[in-house]
Design a protein around this motif. Sequence first.
Motif, PDB file in Angstrom:
ATOM      1  N   LEU A   1       0.171 -11.096   4.880  1.00 38.45           N
ATOM      2  CA  LEU A   1      -0.405 -11.897   3.792  1.00 38.45           C
ATOM      3  C   LEU A   1       0.613 -12.894   3.248  1.00 38.45           C
ATOM      4  O   LEU A   1       0.266 -14.019   2.892  1.00 38.45           O
ATOM      5  CB  LEU A   1      -0.900 -10.971   2.668  1.00 38.45           C
TER       6      LEU A   1
ATOM      7  N   LEU B   1      -5.144 -15.080  -2.034  1.00 34.29           N
ATOM      8  CA  LEU B   1      -3.941 -14.457  -1.461  1.00 34.29           C
ATOM      9  C   LEU B   1      -2.990 -13.992  -2.568  1.00 34.29           C
ATOM     10  O   LEU B   1      -2.416 -12.908  -2.497  1.00 34.29           O
ATOM     11  CB  LEU B   1      -3.218 -15.436  -0.540  1.00 34.29           C
TER      12      LEU B   1
ATOM     13  N   GLN C   1       0.261 -16.814   3.046  1.00 35.56           N
ATOM     14  CA  GLN C   1       0.514 -17.545   1.798  1.00 35.56           C
ATOM     15  C   GLN C   1       1.476 -18.714   2.046  1.00 35.56           C
ATOM     16  O   GLN C   1       1.263 -19.826   1.568  1.00 35.56           O
ATOM     17  CB  GLN C   1       1.101 -16.587   0.760  1.00 35.56           C
TER      18      GLN C   1
ATOM     19  N   LEU D   1      -1.840 -10.176  -3.183  1.00 34.22           N
ATOM     20  CA  LEU D   1      -0.412  -9.816  -3.114  1.00 34.22           C
ATOM     21  C   LEU D   1       0.099  -9.198  -4.420  1.00 34.22           C
ATOM     22  O   LEU D   1       1.119  -8.514  -4.413  1.00 34.22           O
ATOM     23  CB  LEU D   1       0.417 -11.039  -2.726  1.00 34.22           C
TER      24      LEU D   1
ATOM     25  N   TYR E   1       0.644  -5.259   6.180  1.00 30.70           N
ATOM     26  CA  TYR E   1      -0.329  -6.235   5.684  1.00 30.70           C
ATOM     27  C   TYR E   1       0.319  -7.154   4.653  1.00 30.70           C
ATOM     28  O   TYR E   1      -0.018  -8.337   4.565  1.00 30.70           O
ATOM     29  CB  TYR E   1      -1.539  -5.522   5.092  1.00 30.70           C
ATOM     30  N   THR E   2       1.244  -6.594   3.871  1.00 26.69           N
ATOM     31  CA  THR E   2       1.946  -7.437   2.892  1.00 26.69           C
ATOM     32  C   THR E   2       2.671  -8.567   3.607  1.00 26.69           C
ATOM     33  O   THR E   2       2.587  -9.731   3.215  1.00 26.69           O
ATOM     34  CB  THR E   2       2.943  -6.593   2.071  1.00 26.69           C
TER      35      THR E   2
END
Lengths: 344, 135
Positions: free
Chosen positions: A152, A134, A156, A138, A148-149
Motif C-alpha cells: 500500500l 490509501l 501511495q 494506512l 500489505y502495508t
Amino acid sequence: MSSGISLTDQLPIAIAIVAENGGIQYTNHAFNQAFGADATDWLREAARAVAGERGWLHGFFIDGEDALTIDVDIEGRVYRIDRIMRVEDGPAPAVALSFEDVTREREAEQSKSDFTAQIVHDLRGPLSGIQGTLEFVLTQESKLDPMYTDLLQEAQRETERMMSLINEILDFSKIKSGNFTVEEEPVRVAGVLKRAVRSLQSVAARDEVFLLSAHGRDVPQIIGSVEKLTQAVINLISNSLKFTPRKGLISVGAQIVRNENDLPDAIIITVTDSGMGIKAEELQSMFEKYKQSGTKSLRGGAGTGLGLYIVKQVVEAHGGEVSVASIEGVGTSMVLRLPVKRAA
Amino acid sequence: MSANPITPAKPDWGRLVGDSLKQNGAWHTYAKLLEARRAYPADLSLRGYVEILRNTIVRDFLAHPKGMQAVPKLSAEFMSNFDRFNLNAQEGYLVSLIDGRLDVQKLLILSPFDPFNTIFILAKLQVERAITVPQ
C-alpha cells in the motif's frame, strides 16, 4: 542599403524598417501585399508610440543585442514579429522587423492547452479519491499484514508521483497558453516554506530522510501567489527527495538580503539536499523544459522534466531569479531570489 | 562605443568547493565560503554552495549512531574554562539548555531557533569542544 532593400523586396516575408523617432523608413513588397494599401496605419501609430516610449514596438529599441520576438494582436490577427537587425546607417536609428501571421498556430495551441487542462482536471478528481483511501487504510496499519502495508505504501508513492506529474502538465499547459498569471497578494514566505515542508514531512519520514526547516519566523512578506510559490518549493523538495539517500538531509531555508538602508530588499529561498549532486556540465541547463537529470533517481521513475522549468517560470513571474549549486557526491542547493516589493 | 565596468570572472565554485572539502574538511571550507560571500554578495550560486556546506555539517552531526536520541553534554574543558569559548548569544542560549539529560530531539523542541540552525549550532559547539556527544 539600397541593394539590400531591393533584395528584401523579392523575399516572401513581410518586412518593415521602423525608426526610433517614429518614422517608417521602408516596407517591402510582401508587407504591402499582406497588409494592404493602408496597412501602415497601425504600424505608424505603433511607431509614434516608440517616440513616446510606450506600446509593443518600443521593446525592440530598448532591448540589448539578443534576438527578440513578440506576438502582437493586429486588427484581430496574431502576428509574430522578429527583430531581424538594427539599422544604423539610415537617417535615424531603426530596426528591421519581420511579420508572420501565426493566428492559426496560436488558435491550435489554445485548443490543445484547453484540452490538456480539461483532461488533467478530470484525472485529478479520481486520483485524489485513491490517495485519500490509501491514506485512510494506512492509518489502520496495526490491523494490516506488514506485506500489505509495504504494497500500500508503494501504491501511495506511485499515486503521489502521478499527481505530481499531472500538476506539472497542468502548470506547463498554462505557461504555454499564456494563462500563467501571478496573483498580487501578500505572501508570508515563512508560512509558504512551513506548508511545503509539512506536506512532504511524511514522505521524507517514510524514505528515512531528514527534512528540516532552516528559517526563522521573521522572514518579511512579499507580493505574489501563495499557491504558486508553495507549489514551487514543493517541486524542489520532491526533486531533492528523489536523489537523497536514506539518512540523508534536506533543508529548506530563507535568508533576507538588505539594502543600504537596512530594509529588506530580497528573500533568498534555498532547498538543499545531501544527494548525489549534479554533473557540472548539466548545471546550466537544469531549469530548461524536458530536462532530465543524467543522475538516476533513487525513488520512483523519471518525471516529466518540467518541474524545475515550472519553478523558474513561477520565480520569474514574481520578478525573481533562480540558480543552482552542486557538488557531485556531496549535494545540491536550489536557490531562489524573490524581490521584496514596497509601496513607492 | 561605451566603456563597460570590469567585472571579475566568476570563479568555478563547484570545483573549488569540492577540492577544498576533500583537502580541508567542511568547517574550513565553510569559513572560506563565508569570506567569498562578502566578496561576491550578488552571486546566487555561491549562496547555494554555502548551504551545501551547512547541510553537510548538520547531516554529519545527525549521522551519530543515536541520531536525534544522542545526548549532548558540556565538556570538562568548557566547565573549567568557559571564558575561553567566545560564544555568541545563540550559542550561549543553547549551551544553557544542555544538562546532560536532554537529547537532540528534546533540545529541538525547547530551542527558540529553527531545527536546522539549532543542530548547526550544536555541531559548531561540538567542533569547538564546548560540548561532547557520547556514543
